[in-house]
Design a protein around this motif. Sequence first.
Motif, short mmCIF file in Angstrom:
data_model
loop_
_atom_site.label_atom_id
_atom_site.label_comp_id
_atom_site.label_asym_id
_atom_site.label_seq_id
_atom_site.Cartn_x
_atom_site.Cartn_y
_atom_site.Cartn_z
N HIS A 1 62.81 9.68 92.54
CA HIS A 1 64.06 9.47 93.25
C HIS A 1 65.18 8.93 92.38
O HIS A 1 66.11 8.31 92.89
N ILE B 1 64.22 12.65 86.98
CA ILE B 1 64.50 14.08 86.78
C ILE B 1 64.46 14.41 85.29
O ILE B 1 63.89 15.42 84.87
N ARG C 1 60.72 14.27 84.09
CA ARG C 1 59.90 15.38 84.58
C ARG C 1 60.33 16.70 83.95
O ARG C 1 59.50 17.54 83.59
N THR C 2 61.66 16.88 83.79
CA THR C 2 62.12 18.13 83.19
C THR C 2 61.63 18.24 81.75
O THR C 2 61.25 19.32 81.29
N GLU D 1 58.14 19.47 81.94
CA GLU D 1 57.98 20.80 82.52
C GLU D 1 58.55 21.87 81.61
O GLU D 1 57.94 22.90 81.38
N SER D 2 59.78 21.65 81.14
CA SER D 2 60.46 22.65 80.34
C SER D 2 61.42 21.96 79.37
O SER D 2 62.58 21.76 79.69
N ALA E 1 64.70 23.69 78.86
CA ALA E 1 65.72 23.50 79.89
C ALA E 1 66.38 22.14 79.73
O ALA E 1 67.60 22.02 79.84
N ALA E 2 65.57 21.14 79.44
CA ALA E 2 66.14 19.80 79.25
C ALA E 2 67.10 19.81 78.06
O ALA E 2 68.21 19.27 78.14
N ARG F 1 42.42 26.19 91.14
CA ARG F 1 42.14 27.36 91.95
C ARG F 1 42.98 27.38 93.23
O ARG F 1 43.56 28.38 93.59
N ARG G 1 51.40 23.91 93.77
CA ARG G 1 52.08 23.78 92.49
C ARG G 1 52.40 22.34 92.13
O ARG G 1 52.38 21.95 90.97
N GLN H 1 49.88 20.37 89.99
CA GLN H 1 49.40 20.89 88.71
C GLN H 1 49.99 20.11 87.54
O GLN H 1 50.96 19.39 87.69
N ALA H 2 49.38 20.31 86.38
CA ALA H 2 49.83 19.60 85.19
C ALA H 2 51.26 20.01 84.84
O ALA H 2 51.68 21.12 85.13
N PRO H 3 52.01 19.09 84.21
CA PRO H 3 53.33 19.49 83.71
C PRO H 3 53.19 20.72 82.82
O PRO H 3 52.26 20.81 82.03
N GLU H 4 54.11 21.68 83.00
CA GLU H 4 53.90 22.98 82.36
C GLU H 4 53.91 22.92 80.83
O GLU H 4 53.25 23.70 80.17
#
Lengths: 516, 286
Positions: B142, B147, B150-151, B154-155, B158-159, B265, B269, B272-275
């Motif tokens: 929050h 943000i 996490r970004t 994840e990517s 992008a960050a 399985r 989403r 799941q683990a950070p990409e």
Amino acid sequence: MHPASAPSALPSVPPSAPVRLAVNEITKTFPGVTANDRVTMDVRGGEVHALLGENGAGKTTLMNILYGLYQPDAGEIVIDGRAVRIRSPRDAIAHGIGMVPQHFLLVRRHTVAENITLGLAGTRFFLPTRDVERQINAFAERYGLRVDPRAAIWQLSVSEQQRVEILKALLRGAGILILDEPTSVLTPQEATQLFAVLRRMKEEGKSVIFITHKLDEVMAVADRVTVMRKGRVVDTVPVAMTSKSQLARMMVGHDVDFRLPARRPGTGAPALIAEDLWVQSDRGLPAVRGVSVVVHRQEIFGIAGVAGNGQRELVEALTGLRPVDRGRLTLGGRDVSRWSPRAMSKLGVAHIPEERVRMGIVPPMTVTENAILRRYEEPPFSRGPLMDYASATRFAQQLIVEYSIQTPSPRTPARLLSGGNIQKLILARELAHRPDLIIAAHPTYGLDVSTTDRIHRLLLERRDEGAAVLLVSEDLDEIRILADRIGVMYGGELIAVMPAGTDRGTIGLLMAGQRP
Amino acid sequence: MSWLIDVLIRGVAFGTPLLWGALGEIYAERAGIVNLGVEGMMILGAFFAFAVAQVSGHPVLGLAVAAVIGGSAALLHAFVSVTLRANQFVSGLALSMLGLGLAGLLGRGWEGSPLRTPLPELSVLPPLGALLAIVLWILLYHTRWGIILRTTGESPAAADAMGVNVSLVRYLAVIFGGMLAGVAGGFLSVAYRPSWTEGMTGGIGWIVVALAIFASWDPLRAVGAALLFGTLFHLSFRLQAWIPPEPLQMMPFAFTILVLAVTARWGARKWQAPEALGLPYLRGER
């Protein structure tokens, strides 16, 4: 042809607006390549400026320099009359430059608002997305870019994701927006919507740099166009004073004959029959949902559709790479639903895969080794347990000549070849054994005009010799030039099959999921 | 009934170092960096906390020093995996080995000695850990920082394109993770078992790594998971008159494998683990 530094041959239009961005004599070299060679261009306020060129012409390199992802070796960037240095995307944003990249830079699991908030300065520390959601809605209204700020990115269609990228740049106050091949992922209707957004931005005095290799789009939306070839600027001309054929000539460097040999009438017996085919995606969800299709000998069956609608899974199922969940696949009268890729290949199925470097070749192996990948274990390439490299090399040399593959020698590692020559090598290998069924996925993606033409001719030749061809492509023009029948895939289903000559609008609506 | 309460209290006690370590590991992994060096950072924290507390008489000062030491050890991992872009798994494993060896070497003179001024087990760190979990959860989901963090995991591309300093975020997250691991280790030597013995972490660092995964990289879930694992671990001692301790000690790892399999399985989403977890970031590479 105009040398890079020569002044425009056309009468220059008086500048209607001040120049917002200029690049002067930008040079950027990578090991072995000069990607940008003394590139000079300028963009005015309230202008849509197309940057036209084939793949490898240096357009994306130039834009990455503008966005601070690469540093130029020489030359300067001038924004609003002041020379600036752009060391990072952060600098670019500070100078009002926004970019919508070809491969979106969005966090798939985050919401639209979270993705956009990340780049905004001055948002609140706690619950920052609240204000941003309001801003998104306001901007979406103003530019016609509707999207739900609370949706997660993975839930959005590709064109909605593109809208998020545009909104992201606009909310950050971009006055100069770079779009890298924005229409490659859109249906024709979605592209038209995008053009309307660009015009709206233009009216507000923003500058748009529109990277493309499609001539129609330049004519449709741009005010001026800068043409690049082999790292150099050929010329910048007002669109109103040029024509498609002139632009094509500037882009390619010679006259282009787009006419292909005439169609030979008649198709043969059914070769491939798919009945109610169901195939799963990597995530275990049904990606191909009940596709039934018959591809005949002497026929090119084109499959159009926006990427991600099950085409990849269909191709992999047809080549034995992905198990068939339900349904039946018959080839030459035999049920091949459970056959392995090797068995399919032996039966005469050629596969031109979508990812040519990752799936089409073994990059560190030589051209010769790659050329015999399909038949290495058979005579004359192997004798008992031993390889016969002499005959393999002879075979490779023959292919190199026949398919005009540019390579220093057959012993060169395949990874050193250019994209176009890698693709020619793959085609040579796959077509050498006169396959009965050719499955080609995006066979000319990212290739220059002359290689594309060469590949088109090869596919037509094989069809006329009796092969059945299944062509999957996102390039609607390619499908319309080559295919005898056109199927459209949407949401894993083959929602329509139409005769050759069906107009772009009809196919486009189907690609967007509007069923007949 | 009192038996159950007793077991739960022991579960809280043993769950505390698990929680602190896991919260740190979760933040590092949310930034995209796996740190398998938790065991090493914890044992270093345990030793320095003990040594400082023993000499100064202030266990809290020992914990503070443990945080600094854990953070410094993590800095090494950050340098190797973020700046040098080396393999994070190898670097983390090496850090574990290094920490165990170094703590063993430095602690020779103190081997087996009890701490003069221990900290009451359930006084400071268990409630503070629960509070920390709540704060970290709010920060993660929050706030603007959340943000950004996490970004980055994840990517990172992008960050980066949005002007985030990816390396800085990763450094800070890994160092923060190391500090919490140091405190977790310190808890062992100044509160849980106020003494110093070589290798006293006894594999807890590995349970922490598993716990971060088991909790789906969510700080609040980590509280429940730590309590569960802590209780299981305690039961493995308590019940050893009837069943051998090994099966229960294996449970955290068995659970983790099960959870990984289930989320891979069927999981949403979100869980799941950070990409970009475990992947070095280099600008311009696709």
